[in-house]
Design an enzyme around this catalytic site. Structure first.
Site, PDB file in Angstrom:
ATOM      1  N   LYS A  68       0.823  -1.221   0.000  1.00 14.11           N
ATOM      2  CA  LYS A  68       0.000   0.000   0.000  1.00 14.11           C
ATOM      3  C   LYS A  68       0.857   1.272   0.000  1.00 14.11           C
ATOM      4  CE  LYS A  68      -3.857  -2.226   2.381  1.00 14.11           C
ATOM      5  NZ  LYS A  68      -4.927  -2.130   3.348  1.00 14.11           N
ATOM      6  N   ASP A 118     -10.132   1.740   2.418  1.00 16.18           N
ATOM      7  CA  ASP A 118     -10.180   1.107   3.749  1.00 16.18           C
ATOM      8  C   ASP A 118     -10.826   2.078   4.735  1.00 16.18           C
ATOM      9  OD1 ASP A 118      -8.955  -1.256   3.027  1.00 16.18           O
ATOM     10  OD2 ASP A 118      -6.934  -0.494   3.414  1.00 16.18           O
TER      11      ASP A 118
END
Ligand code: NAP
Length: 514
Positions: free
Chosen positions: A300, A339
Protein backbone atom coordinates in the site's frame (compact mmCIF):
# COMPACT_ATOMS: atom_id res chain seq x y z
CA UNK A 1 -13.94 -43.95 -34.46
CA UNK A 2 -15.66 -40.53 -34.17
CA UNK A 3 -13.39 -37.52 -33.97
CA UNK A 4 -14.33 -34.61 -31.73
CA UNK A 5 -14.96 -31.35 -33.63
CA UNK A 6 -12.06 -28.90 -33.71
CA UNK A 7 -13.18 -25.45 -32.57
CA UNK A 8 -11.54 -22.04 -33.08
CA UNK A 9 -12.24 -20.50 -29.68
CA UNK A 10 -9.84 -20.47 -26.73
CA UNK A 11 -10.17 -23.92 -25.27
CA UNK A 12 -10.23 -24.80 -21.62
CA UNK A 13 -7.92 -27.78 -21.73
CA UNK A 14 -8.10 -30.12 -18.78
CA UNK A 15 -4.77 -31.80 -18.14
CA UNK A 16 -5.34 -35.39 -17.00
CA UNK A 17 -2.67 -36.99 -14.84
CA UNK A 18 -4.29 -40.30 -13.82
CA UNK A 19 -1.87 -43.18 -13.47
CA UNK A 20 -4.07 -45.82 -15.15
CA UNK A 21 -5.76 -45.70 -18.55
CA UNK A 22 -9.14 -46.62 -17.04
CA UNK A 23 -8.99 -43.73 -14.55
CA UNK A 24 -7.81 -41.35 -17.25
CA UNK A 25 -10.78 -42.26 -19.44
CA UNK A 26 -13.20 -41.64 -16.57
CA UNK A 27 -11.49 -38.31 -15.87
CA UNK A 28 -11.86 -37.36 -19.57
CA UNK A 29 -15.66 -37.61 -19.34
CA UNK A 30 -15.69 -35.86 -15.96
CA UNK A 31 -13.65 -32.99 -17.46
CA UNK A 32 -16.07 -32.65 -20.38
CA UNK A 33 -18.98 -32.56 -17.92
CA UNK A 34 -17.18 -29.91 -15.86
CA UNK A 35 -16.91 -27.61 -18.89
CA UNK A 36 -13.56 -28.49 -20.50
CA UNK A 37 -13.39 -28.02 -24.28
CA UNK A 38 -10.43 -30.35 -24.62
CA UNK A 39 -8.42 -32.78 -22.54
CA UNK A 40 -4.69 -33.28 -22.46
CA UNK A 41 -4.01 -36.97 -21.93
CA UNK A 42 -0.68 -37.02 -20.12
CA UNK A 43 0.31 -40.53 -21.14
CA UNK A 44 3.67 -40.10 -19.37
CA UNK A 45 1.76 -40.30 -16.06
CA UNK A 46 0.48 -43.82 -16.86
CA UNK A 47 2.32 -46.42 -14.81
CA UNK A 48 2.37 -48.83 -17.77
CA UNK A 49 3.36 -47.22 -21.08
CA UNK A 50 0.32 -47.64 -23.37
CA UNK A 51 0.39 -49.85 -26.46
CA UNK A 52 -1.63 -49.29 -29.64
CA UNK A 53 -4.79 -50.91 -28.25
CA UNK A 54 -4.71 -48.95 -24.96
CA UNK A 55 -4.36 -45.68 -26.87
CA UNK A 56 -7.24 -46.65 -29.19
CA UNK A 57 -9.45 -47.53 -26.20
CA UNK A 58 -8.56 -44.29 -24.46
CA UNK A 59 -9.42 -42.13 -27.49
CA UNK A 60 -12.54 -44.00 -28.60
CA UNK A 61 -15.63 -41.78 -28.54
CA UNK A 62 -13.83 -38.90 -26.81
CA UNK A 63 -16.46 -36.29 -25.88
CA UNK A 64 -14.10 -33.34 -26.53
CA UNK A 65 -10.89 -32.62 -28.43
CA UNK A 66 -7.92 -34.67 -27.27
CA UNK A 67 -4.29 -33.60 -26.94
CA UNK A 68 -1.92 -36.51 -26.42
CA UNK A 69 1.27 -35.68 -24.56
CA UNK A 70 4.02 -38.03 -23.40
CA UNK A 71 6.53 -35.74 -21.77
CA UNK A 72 10.05 -37.06 -21.01
CA UNK A 73 11.68 -36.28 -17.65
CA UNK A 74 14.14 -33.92 -19.35
CA UNK A 75 11.15 -31.70 -20.26
CA UNK A 76 9.51 -31.89 -16.83
CA UNK A 77 7.42 -35.03 -17.54
CA UNK A 78 7.36 -38.56 -16.17
CA UNK A 79 8.29 -40.73 -19.14
CA UNK A 80 11.54 -42.61 -18.46
CA UNK A 81 11.54 -45.15 -21.32
CA UNK A 82 13.55 -45.03 -24.56
CA UNK A 83 12.93 -42.04 -26.86
CA UNK A 84 11.95 -44.38 -29.69
CA UNK A 85 9.10 -45.81 -27.56
CA UNK A 86 7.93 -42.31 -26.68
CA UNK A 87 7.87 -41.21 -30.32
CA UNK A 88 6.01 -44.44 -31.22
CA UNK A 89 3.32 -43.57 -28.65
CA UNK A 90 2.87 -40.13 -30.22
CA UNK A 91 2.81 -41.55 -33.76
CA UNK A 92 0.20 -44.11 -32.70
CA UNK A 93 -1.89 -41.37 -31.09
CA UNK A 94 -1.98 -39.46 -34.38
CA UNK A 95 -2.94 -42.59 -36.35
CA UNK A 96 -5.63 -43.50 -33.82
CA UNK A 97 -7.41 -40.17 -34.04
CA UNK A 98 -6.03 -37.89 -31.32
CA UNK A 99 -7.10 -34.38 -32.27
CA UNK A 100 -3.64 -33.08 -31.43
CA UNK A 101 -0.28 -34.41 -30.25
CA UNK A 102 2.17 -32.33 -28.26
CA UNK A 103 5.71 -32.72 -29.59
CA UNK A 104 8.66 -31.03 -27.90
CA UNK A 105 10.60 -28.64 -30.13
CA UNK A 106 13.76 -30.55 -29.11
CA UNK A 107 12.59 -33.48 -31.26
CA UNK A 108 14.26 -33.07 -34.65
CA UNK A 109 11.77 -32.51 -37.50
CA UNK A 110 12.63 -35.89 -39.06
CA UNK A 111 11.27 -37.71 -35.97
CA UNK A 112 8.12 -35.65 -35.52
CA UNK A 113 4.78 -37.23 -36.51
CA UNK A 114 4.06 -36.80 -40.23
CA UNK A 115 0.62 -35.23 -39.70
CA UNK A 116 2.00 -31.80 -38.84
CA UNK A 117 -1.51 -30.35 -39.04
CA UNK A 118 -2.17 -32.01 -35.72
CA UNK A 119 1.10 -31.17 -33.99
CA UNK A 120 1.45 -28.72 -31.11
CA UNK A 121 5.16 -27.89 -31.04
CA UNK A 122 6.13 -27.09 -27.45
CA UNK A 123 8.91 -25.49 -25.44
CA UNK A 124 9.15 -25.44 -21.64
CA UNK A 125 11.40 -23.56 -19.27
CA UNK A 126 10.78 -24.48 -15.64
CA UNK A 127 13.40 -22.02 -14.35
CA UNK A 128 12.55 -18.63 -15.86
CA UNK A 129 11.07 -16.59 -18.66
CA UNK A 130 13.66 -17.28 -21.41
CA UNK A 131 15.59 -14.13 -22.34
CA UNK A 132 15.39 -15.19 -26.01
CA UNK A 133 11.60 -15.69 -25.87
CA UNK A 134 10.97 -13.76 -29.08
CA UNK A 135 13.50 -15.87 -31.04
CA UNK A 136 12.05 -19.09 -29.64
CA UNK A 137 8.57 -18.05 -30.68
CA UNK A 138 9.73 -16.95 -34.15
CA UNK A 139 11.19 -20.44 -34.67
CA UNK A 140 8.05 -22.19 -33.44
CA UNK A 141 5.84 -19.89 -35.48
CA UNK A 142 7.91 -20.63 -38.61
CA UNK A 143 7.78 -24.42 -38.13
CA UNK A 144 5.54 -26.91 -39.93
CA UNK A 145 3.47 -27.55 -36.77
CA UNK A 146 -0.13 -26.31 -36.56
CA UNK A 147 0.08 -24.86 -33.04
CA UNK A 148 2.83 -23.19 -30.96
CA UNK A 149 3.17 -23.80 -27.25
CA UNK A 150 5.49 -22.05 -24.80
CA UNK A 151 5.36 -22.49 -21.02
CA UNK A 152 7.86 -20.88 -18.68
CA UNK A 153 8.25 -20.15 -14.97
CA UNK A 154 7.13 -16.65 -13.98
CA UNK A 155 9.25 -14.64 -11.54
CA UNK A 156 6.40 -12.15 -11.27
CA UNK A 157 3.22 -11.16 -13.11
CA UNK A 158 5.30 -9.03 -15.49
CA UNK A 159 6.46 -12.34 -17.01
CA UNK A 160 2.82 -13.23 -17.64
CA UNK A 161 2.58 -10.01 -19.64
CA UNK A 162 5.36 -11.45 -21.84
CA UNK A 163 3.05 -14.39 -22.54
CA UNK A 164 0.46 -11.92 -23.88
CA UNK A 165 3.18 -10.26 -26.04
CA UNK A 166 3.74 -13.71 -27.55
CA UNK A 167 0.04 -14.30 -28.20
CA UNK A 168 -0.23 -10.94 -29.95
CA UNK A 169 2.83 -11.55 -32.13
CA UNK A 170 2.43 -15.15 -33.31
CA UNK A 171 0.69 -15.85 -36.60
CA UNK A 172 -0.36 -19.40 -35.73
CA UNK A 173 -2.70 -20.55 -32.96
CA UNK A 174 -0.59 -20.35 -29.81
CA UNK A 175 -0.53 -21.44 -26.19
CA UNK A 176 1.61 -19.12 -24.04
CA UNK A 177 1.63 -19.78 -20.32
CA UNK A 178 3.60 -18.35 -17.42
CA UNK A 179 3.78 -21.05 -14.75
CA UNK A 180 3.50 -20.59 -10.99
CA UNK A 181 1.14 -18.48 -8.93
CA UNK A 182 2.75 -15.27 -10.19
CA UNK A 183 1.87 -16.29 -13.75
CA UNK A 184 -1.78 -17.09 -13.08
CA UNK A 185 -3.07 -14.16 -15.15
CA UNK A 186 -1.60 -15.75 -18.30
CA UNK A 187 -3.98 -18.68 -17.74
CA UNK A 188 -7.01 -16.56 -16.86
CA UNK A 189 -6.72 -13.92 -19.57
CA UNK A 190 -5.58 -16.21 -22.41
CA UNK A 191 -9.01 -15.89 -24.08
CA UNK A 192 -8.78 -12.09 -24.20
CA UNK A 193 -5.79 -12.54 -26.51
CA UNK A 194 -7.26 -15.34 -28.64
CA UNK A 195 -4.98 -18.09 -27.34
CA UNK A 196 -5.41 -21.61 -28.68
CA UNK A 197 -6.23 -22.68 -25.14
CA UNK A 198 -5.52 -22.51 -21.45
CA UNK A 199 -4.86 -25.43 -19.15
CA UNK A 200 -6.90 -26.30 -16.08
CA UNK A 201 -6.98 -29.11 -13.56
CA UNK A 202 -10.05 -31.23 -12.89
CA UNK A 203 -9.69 -30.55 -9.17
CA UNK A 204 -7.26 -28.92 -6.76
CA UNK A 205 -4.29 -31.26 -6.27
CA UNK A 206 -4.59 -32.69 -9.82
CA UNK A 207 -2.51 -29.98 -11.53
CA UNK A 208 -0.05 -31.04 -14.23
CA UNK A 209 1.97 -27.81 -13.92
CA UNK A 210 2.55 -25.24 -11.18
CA UNK A 211 -0.10 -22.54 -10.91
CA UNK A 212 -2.83 -24.33 -12.87
CA UNK A 213 -6.31 -23.27 -11.75
CA UNK A 214 -9.23 -25.72 -11.76
CA UNK A 215 -11.85 -25.76 -14.50
CA UNK A 216 -14.42 -24.53 -11.98
CA UNK A 217 -12.22 -21.55 -11.05
CA UNK A 218 -11.73 -20.57 -14.69
CA UNK A 219 -15.40 -20.97 -15.59
CA UNK A 220 -17.26 -19.87 -12.46
CA UNK A 221 -14.87 -17.49 -10.70
CA UNK A 222 -13.11 -15.81 -13.63
CA UNK A 223 -15.86 -16.37 -16.27
CA UNK A 224 -13.22 -17.08 -18.93
CA UNK A 225 -15.83 -18.30 -21.40
CA UNK A 226 -17.26 -14.78 -21.48
CA UNK A 227 -13.93 -12.97 -22.06
CA UNK A 228 -13.60 -10.93 -25.25
CA UNK A 229 -10.75 -8.91 -26.80
CA UNK A 230 -12.38 -5.84 -25.21
CA UNK A 231 -12.55 -7.24 -21.66
CA UNK A 232 -11.47 -4.62 -19.12
CA UNK A 233 -9.02 -5.99 -16.57
CA UNK A 234 -8.77 -5.35 -12.83
CA UNK A 235 -6.78 -7.11 -10.14
CA UNK A 236 -5.44 -7.29 -6.63
CA UNK A 237 -1.74 -6.89 -5.87
CA UNK A 238 -0.50 -8.54 -2.68
CA UNK A 239 1.85 -11.03 -1.08
CA UNK A 240 0.32 -13.42 -0.18
CA UNK A 241 -2.71 -13.07 -2.42
CA UNK A 242 -3.98 -16.60 -3.07
CA UNK A 243 -6.63 -16.47 -0.33
CA UNK A 244 -7.86 -12.97 -1.13
CA UNK A 245 -11.66 -12.76 -1.37
CA UNK A 246 -11.44 -9.82 -3.77
CA UNK A 247 -11.50 -11.86 -7.04
CA UNK A 248 -14.71 -13.60 -5.92
CA UNK A 249 -16.36 -10.32 -4.86
CA UNK A 250 -15.41 -8.22 -7.87
CA UNK A 251 -15.99 -10.88 -10.51
CA UNK A 252 -19.44 -11.55 -9.07
CA UNK A 253 -20.09 -7.80 -9.10
CA UNK A 254 -19.00 -7.46 -12.75
CA UNK A 255 -21.22 -10.39 -13.69
CA UNK A 256 -24.21 -8.93 -11.83
CA UNK A 257 -23.66 -5.53 -13.48
CA UNK A 258 -23.42 -7.20 -16.94
CA UNK A 259 -19.92 -5.80 -17.49
CA UNK A 260 -17.26 -7.23 -19.81
CA UNK A 261 -14.58 -7.19 -17.11
CA UNK A 262 -12.37 -9.65 -15.25
CA UNK A 263 -10.59 -9.33 -11.88
CA UNK A 264 -7.43 -11.35 -11.25
CA UNK A 265 -4.93 -11.99 -8.41
CA UNK A 266 -1.36 -10.69 -8.82
CA UNK A 267 1.33 -12.14 -6.57
CA UNK A 268 4.09 -9.54 -6.28
CA UNK A 269 7.03 -10.13 -3.94
CA UNK A 270 7.29 -7.66 -1.02
CA UNK A 271 9.93 -5.18 -2.27
CA UNK A 272 9.08 -1.80 -3.81
CA UNK A 273 11.30 -2.73 -6.75
CA UNK A 274 9.03 -5.67 -7.59
CA UNK A 275 5.95 -3.47 -7.34
CA UNK A 276 7.44 -0.84 -9.64
CA UNK A 277 8.70 -3.40 -12.15
CA UNK A 278 5.19 -4.80 -12.57
CA UNK A 279 3.51 -1.41 -12.77
CA UNK A 280 6.00 -0.19 -15.38
CA UNK A 281 5.48 -3.35 -17.45
CA UNK A 282 1.71 -2.98 -17.16
CA UNK A 283 1.62 0.66 -18.21
CA UNK A 284 3.85 -0.13 -21.20
CA UNK A 285 0.98 -2.27 -22.51
CA UNK A 286 -2.11 -0.10 -22.93
CA UNK A 287 -3.72 -2.92 -24.95
CA UNK A 288 -4.15 -4.84 -21.67
CA UNK A 289 -7.17 -2.54 -21.04
CA UNK A 290 -6.18 -2.57 -17.36
CA UNK A 291 -8.49 -0.18 -15.52
CA UNK A 292 -7.98 -0.73 -11.81
CA UNK A 293 -5.99 -2.35 -9.04
CA UNK A 294 -6.71 -3.19 -5.44
CA UNK A 295 -3.52 -3.09 -3.39
CA UNK A 296 -3.02 -4.99 -0.18
CA UNK A 297 -0.21 -5.85 2.24
CA UNK A 298 2.71 -5.19 1.79
CA UNK A 299 2.34 -2.81 -1.15
CA UNK A 300 0.00 0.00 0.00
CA UNK A 301 2.88 2.41 0.71
CA UNK A 302 4.54 1.47 -2.58
CA UNK A 303 1.28 2.25 -4.38
CA UNK A 304 1.18 5.74 -2.87
CA UNK A 305 4.76 6.39 -3.84
CA UNK A 306 4.25 5.04 -7.39
CA UNK A 307 1.06 6.94 -8.11
CA UNK A 308 2.46 10.10 -6.47
CA UNK A 309 0.86 12.14 -3.69
CA UNK A 310 -0.38 14.73 -6.19
CA UNK A 311 -2.58 12.09 -7.85
CA UNK A 312 -3.97 10.62 -4.62
CA UNK A 313 -6.85 11.41 -2.30
CA UNK A 314 -5.61 13.81 0.40
CA UNK A 315 -6.60 11.54 3.29
CA UNK A 316 -4.92 8.55 1.62
CA UNK A 317 -1.74 10.64 1.53
CA UNK A 318 -2.10 11.48 5.25
CA UNK A 319 -2.64 7.81 6.05
CA UNK A 320 0.37 6.98 3.89
CA UNK A 321 -1.38 4.10 2.10
CA UNK A 322 -3.20 3.62 -1.20
CA UNK A 323 -5.33 0.49 -1.59
CA UNK A 324 -7.04 1.46 -4.84
CA UNK A 325 -5.43 2.52 -8.12
CA UNK A 326 -7.60 3.70 -10.99
CA UNK A 327 -6.06 3.64 -14.47
CA UNK A 328 -7.56 6.00 -17.05
CA UNK A 329 -7.58 4.99 -20.75
CA UNK A 330 -4.69 7.45 -21.32
CA UNK A 331 -2.61 5.59 -18.70
CA UNK A 332 -2.83 8.25 -15.99
CA UNK A 333 -3.21 6.97 -12.44
CA UNK A 334 -5.25 8.00 -9.40
CA UNK A 335 -4.84 6.64 -5.86
CA UNK A 336 -7.45 6.24 -3.14
CA UNK A 337 -7.86 4.56 0.22
CA UNK A 338 -11.19 2.78 0.45
CA UNK A 339 -10.18 1.11 3.75
CA UNK A 340 -10.92 4.29 5.67
CA UNK A 341 -13.95 5.04 3.52
CA UNK A 342 -15.28 1.50 4.06
CA UNK A 343 -14.78 1.76 7.83
CA UNK A 344 -16.38 5.20 8.13
CA UNK A 345 -19.36 4.19 6.01
CA UNK A 346 -19.87 1.02 8.10
CA UNK A 347 -19.71 3.03 11.32
CA UNK A 348 -22.04 5.76 10.10
CA UNK A 349 -24.58 3.28 8.66
CA UNK A 350 -24.52 1.30 11.93
CA UNK A 351 -25.18 4.49 13.92
CA UNK A 352 -27.58 6.00 11.35
CA UNK A 353 -25.52 9.20 11.12
CA UNK A 354 -23.60 11.02 8.37
CA UNK A 355 -19.83 11.46 8.41
CA UNK A 356 -20.40 15.03 9.58
CA UNK A 357 -22.38 13.57 12.49
CA UNK A 358 -19.13 12.12 13.82
CA UNK A 359 -17.83 15.55 14.86
CA UNK A 360 -16.96 15.85 18.58
CA UNK A 361 -17.80 12.20 19.33
CA UNK A 362 -15.46 10.51 21.80
CA UNK A 363 -13.97 7.44 20.12
CA UNK A 364 -11.71 4.76 21.58
CA UNK A 365 -9.58 3.08 18.93
CA UNK A 366 -7.97 -0.14 20.14
CA UNK A 367 -4.76 -0.92 18.25
CA UNK A 368 -2.20 1.11 16.36
CA UNK A 369 -1.46 -0.98 13.26
CA UNK A 370 -2.30 -0.33 9.62
CA UNK A 371 -6.08 -0.49 10.00
CA UNK A 372 -6.05 1.69 13.14
CA UNK A 373 -3.95 4.24 11.30
CA UNK A 374 -6.46 4.58 8.45
CA UNK A 375 -9.37 4.83 10.88
CA UNK A 376 -7.70 7.29 13.29
CA UNK A 377 -6.74 9.58 10.40
CA UNK A 378 -10.31 9.53 9.07
CA UNK A 379 -11.92 10.05 12.49
CA UNK A 380 -9.58 12.96 13.23
CA UNK A 381 -10.43 14.45 9.82
CA UNK A 382 -14.15 14.38 10.69
CA UNK A 383 -13.56 16.02 14.07
CA UNK A 384 -13.77 13.09 16.51
CA UNK A 385 -12.00 13.14 19.87
CA UNK A 386 -9.91 10.01 19.52
CA UNK A 387 -7.98 8.03 22.13
CA UNK A 388 -5.69 5.29 20.85
CA UNK A 389 -5.27 2.32 23.21
CA UNK A 390 -2.42 0.03 22.27
CA UNK A 391 -0.45 -2.84 23.77
CA UNK A 392 2.84 -1.29 22.73
CA UNK A 393 2.56 2.16 24.27
CA UNK A 394 5.12 3.91 22.09
CA UNK A 395 3.48 2.78 18.87
CA UNK A 396 0.11 4.02 20.10
CA UNK A 397 1.65 7.34 21.16
CA UNK A 398 3.30 7.86 17.78
CA UNK A 399 0.03 7.27 15.94
CA UNK A 400 -1.96 9.47 18.30
CA UNK A 401 0.49 12.37 18.10
CA UNK A 402 0.48 12.31 14.32
CA UNK A 403 -3.29 12.85 14.17
CA UNK A 404 -3.84 15.01 17.27
CA UNK A 405 -5.33 12.16 19.33
CA UNK A 406 -4.72 11.04 22.93
CA UNK A 407 -3.12 7.70 23.78
CA UNK A 408 -3.16 5.17 26.58
CA UNK A 409 -2.20 1.60 27.42
CA UNK A 410 -4.60 -1.33 27.36
CA UNK A 411 -4.81 -1.30 31.17
CA UNK A 412 -6.63 2.06 30.92
CA UNK A 413 -9.50 0.33 29.11
CA UNK A 414 -10.99 -0.44 32.54
CA UNK A 415 -11.76 3.32 32.82
CA UNK A 416 -12.93 3.67 29.23
CA UNK A 417 -15.02 6.79 28.61
CA UNK A 418 -16.17 6.86 24.98
CA UNK A 419 -19.35 6.76 22.89
CA UNK A 420 -17.78 4.64 20.18
CA UNK A 421 -15.31 1.74 20.52
CA UNK A 422 -13.45 0.48 17.47
CA UNK A 423 -11.35 -2.66 17.76
CA UNK A 424 -8.42 -2.61 15.34
CA UNK A 425 -6.39 -5.26 17.16
CA UNK A 426 -6.43 -8.93 16.24
CA UNK A 427 -7.79 -9.87 19.68
CA UNK A 428 -10.82 -12.10 19.02
CA UNK A 429 -9.72 -13.12 15.54
CA UNK A 430 -9.70 -16.77 14.53
CA UNK A 431 -8.45 -18.95 16.22
CA UNK A 432 -8.51 -16.70 19.32
CA UNK A 433 -12.32 -16.54 19.10
CA UNK A 434 -13.06 -16.63 22.86
CA UNK A 435 -11.05 -13.47 23.55
CA UNK A 436 -12.30 -9.91 23.63
CA UNK A 437 -10.29 -6.71 24.08
CA UNK A 438 -12.92 -5.50 26.60
CA UNK A 439 -14.02 -7.30 29.75
CA UNK A 440 -17.33 -5.49 29.71
CA UNK A 441 -18.95 -2.68 27.74
CA UNK A 442 -19.42 0.44 29.91
CA UNK A 443 -22.83 2.20 29.76
CA UNK A 444 -21.38 5.29 28.01
CA UNK A 445 -20.70 3.23 24.87
CA UNK A 446 -23.34 3.56 22.13
CA UNK A 447 -21.64 1.77 19.26
CA UNK A 448 -19.02 -0.97 18.98
CA UNK A 449 -17.25 -1.59 15.71
CA UNK A 450 -15.04 -4.66 15.46
CA UNK A 451 -12.93 -4.55 12.30
CA UNK A 452 -12.27 -8.28 12.55
CA UNK A 453 -14.26 -10.27 9.95
CA UNK A 454 -13.04 -13.75 10.76
CA UNK A 455 -15.25 -14.61 12.56
CA UNK A 456 -17.93 -12.04 11.75
CA UNK A 457 -19.63 -12.52 15.12
CA UNK A 458 -16.70 -11.94 17.46
CA UNK A 459 -17.02 -12.11 21.21
CA UNK A 460 -16.83 -8.30 21.30
CA UNK A 461 -19.76 -8.04 18.86
CA UNK A 462 -21.80 -10.42 21.01
CA UNK A 463 -20.97 -8.35 24.11
CA UNK A 464 -22.07 -5.19 22.27
CA UNK A 465 -25.39 -6.72 21.21
CA UNK A 466 -26.01 -7.93 24.76
CA UNK A 467 -25.30 -4.42 26.07
CA UNK A 468 -27.82 -2.94 23.62
CA UNK A 469 -25.18 -1.05 21.59
CA UNK A 470 -25.10 -0.67 17.82
CA UNK A 471 -22.81 -3.54 16.72
CA UNK A 472 -20.88 -3.07 13.47
CA UNK A 473 -18.89 -5.98 12.08
CA UNK A 474 -15.73 -6.12 10.01
CA UNK A 475 -17.78 -7.74 7.26
CA UNK A 476 -19.55 -4.42 6.61
CA UNK A 477 -16.20 -2.62 6.40
CA UNK A 478 -14.85 -5.28 4.06
CA UNK A 479 -17.87 -5.10 1.73
CA UNK A 480 -17.88 -1.28 1.82
CA UNK A 481 -14.26 -0.98 0.74
CA UNK A 482 -14.92 -3.28 -2.23
CA UNK A 483 -18.12 -1.37 -3.10
CA UNK A 484 -16.16 1.89 -3.01
CA UNK A 485 -13.52 0.40 -5.33
CA UNK A 486 -16.12 -0.83 -7.81
CA UNK A 487 -17.80 2.57 -7.92
CA UNK A 488 -14.50 4.44 -8.20
CA UNK A 489 -13.43 2.29 -11.16
CA UNK A 490 -16.70 2.02 -13.04
CA UNK A 491 -18.62 5.19 -12.04
CA UNK A 492 -21.65 2.85 -11.70
CA UNK A 493 -23.60 1.85 -8.59
CA UNK A 494 -22.13 -1.37 -7.20
CA UNK A 495 -24.35 -4.44 -6.79
CA UNK A 496 -23.82 -4.29 -3.01
CA UNK A 497 -26.14 -7.16 -2.11
CA UNK A 498 -24.36 -9.52 -4.49
CA UNK A 499 -20.98 -8.49 -3.10
CA UNK A 500 -22.12 -8.84 0.48
CA UNK A 501 -23.56 -12.26 -0.24
CA UNK A 502 -20.22 -13.44 -1.71
CA UNK A 503 -18.28 -12.26 1.35
CA UNK A 504 -20.82 -13.66 3.81
CA UNK A 505 -20.83 -17.02 2.01
CA UNK A 506 -17.04 -17.17 1.98
CA UNK A 507 -16.90 -16.34 5.67
CA UNK A 508 -19.66 -18.81 6.46
CA UNK A 509 -21.62 -15.95 7.99
CA UNK A 510 -25.37 -15.62 7.77
CA UNK A 511 -26.83 -12.49 6.22
CA UNK A 512 -28.80 -11.97 9.39
CA UNK A 513 -25.68 -10.46 10.98
CA UNK A 514 -26.41 -7.17 9.21
P1 NAP B 1 -1.38 -4.84 12.39
O1 NAP B 1 -0.84 -3.70 11.61
O2 NAP B 1 -0.55 -6.06 12.52
O3 NAP B 1 -1.76 -4.32 13.87
C1 NAP B 1 -2.22 -5.20 14.83
C2 NAP B 1 -2.63 -4.44 16.08
O4 NAP B 1 -3.18 -5.40 16.99
C3 NAP B 1 -1.48 -3.76 16.79
O5 NAP B 1 -1.94 -2.57 17.37
C4 NAP B 1 -1.11 -4.78 17.87
O6 NAP B 1 -0.53 -4.19 19.01
C5 NAP B 1 -2.47 -5.31 18.23
N1 NAP B 1 -2.40 -6.64 18.84
C6 NAP B 1 -2.04 -7.79 18.22
N2 NAP B 1 -2.11 -8.83 19.09
C7 NAP B 1 -2.52 -8.30 20.28
C8 NAP B 1 -2.79 -8.86 21.54
N3 NAP B 1 -2.65 -10.16 21.78
N4 NAP B 1 -3.22 -8.04 22.53
C9 NAP B 1 -3.38 -6.73 22.29
N5 NAP B 1 -3.13 -6.12 21.11
C10 NAP B 1 -2.71 -6.91 20.11
O7 NAP B 1 -2.76 -5.33 11.79
P2 NAP B 1 -3.82 -4.52 10.90
O8 NAP B 1 -3.53 -4.75 9.47
O9 NAP B 1 -3.92 -3.14 11.41
O10 NAP B 1 -5.16 -5.35 11.22
C11 NAP B 1 -5.80 -5.19 12.45
C12 NAP B 1 -7.17 -5.84 12.46
O11 NAP B 1 -7.97 -5.33 11.41
C13 NAP B 1 -7.12 -7.35 12.25
O12 NAP B 1 -7.80 -7.95 13.31
C14 NAP B 1 -7.88 -7.61 10.97
O13 NAP B 1 -8.75 -8.72 11.10
C15 NAP B 1 -8.70 -6.37 10.79
N6 NAP B 1 -8.89 -6.04 9.36
C16 NAP B 1 -10.15 -5.81 8.93
C17 NAP B 1 -10.38 -5.49 7.62
C18 NAP B 1 -11.79 -5.29 7.13
O14 NAP B 1 -11.99 -4.92 5.98
N7 NAP B 1 -12.76 -5.50 7.96
C19 NAP B 1 -9.33 -5.35 6.73
C20 NAP B 1 -8.03 -5.55 7.20
C21 NAP B 1 -7.83 -5.90 8.53
P3 NAP B 1 1.06 -3.93 19.09
O15 NAP B 1 1.31 -2.62 18.44
O16 NAP B 1 1.33 -3.91 20.55
O17 NAP B 1 1.73 -5.08 18.40
Amino acid sequence: MTEAKVTGKTRIICALTATSAAEMRLAMFAAADAGADAVELRLDYLQIPPGRQEIADLLAGAPVETIVTCRPTAEGGKFTGPESDRLAILANAVRLGATWVDVEAAVTPHYRPASSGRVILSRHDFKRCPPDLDDIMARLDGSEAAVNKIAFAAAGPQDALRAFDVLRKCHKPTLALAMGQAGLISRILAAKFGAFGTFAALAAGKESAPGQPTIAELVDLYRVKALTPATAVYGVIGCPVAHSMSPAIHNAAFAAAGMDACYVPLLIEPGEHDFRRFMDALLERPWMDWRGLSVTIPHKEHALSYVGAGNCDALAVKIGAVNTITIAPDGSLAGDNTDYAGALDALCAGMSITREGLADRRVAVLGAGGVARAIVAALAHYGCEVTVYNRTLQRGQRLAEEFGAASAGLDSLARLDAEIVINCTSVGMHPDVDSSPLEKIPPCVQAVFDTIYNPVETRLIRQARAAGCAAITGLEMFVNQAVAQFERWTAKPAPRDVMREVVARRLGASNSSR
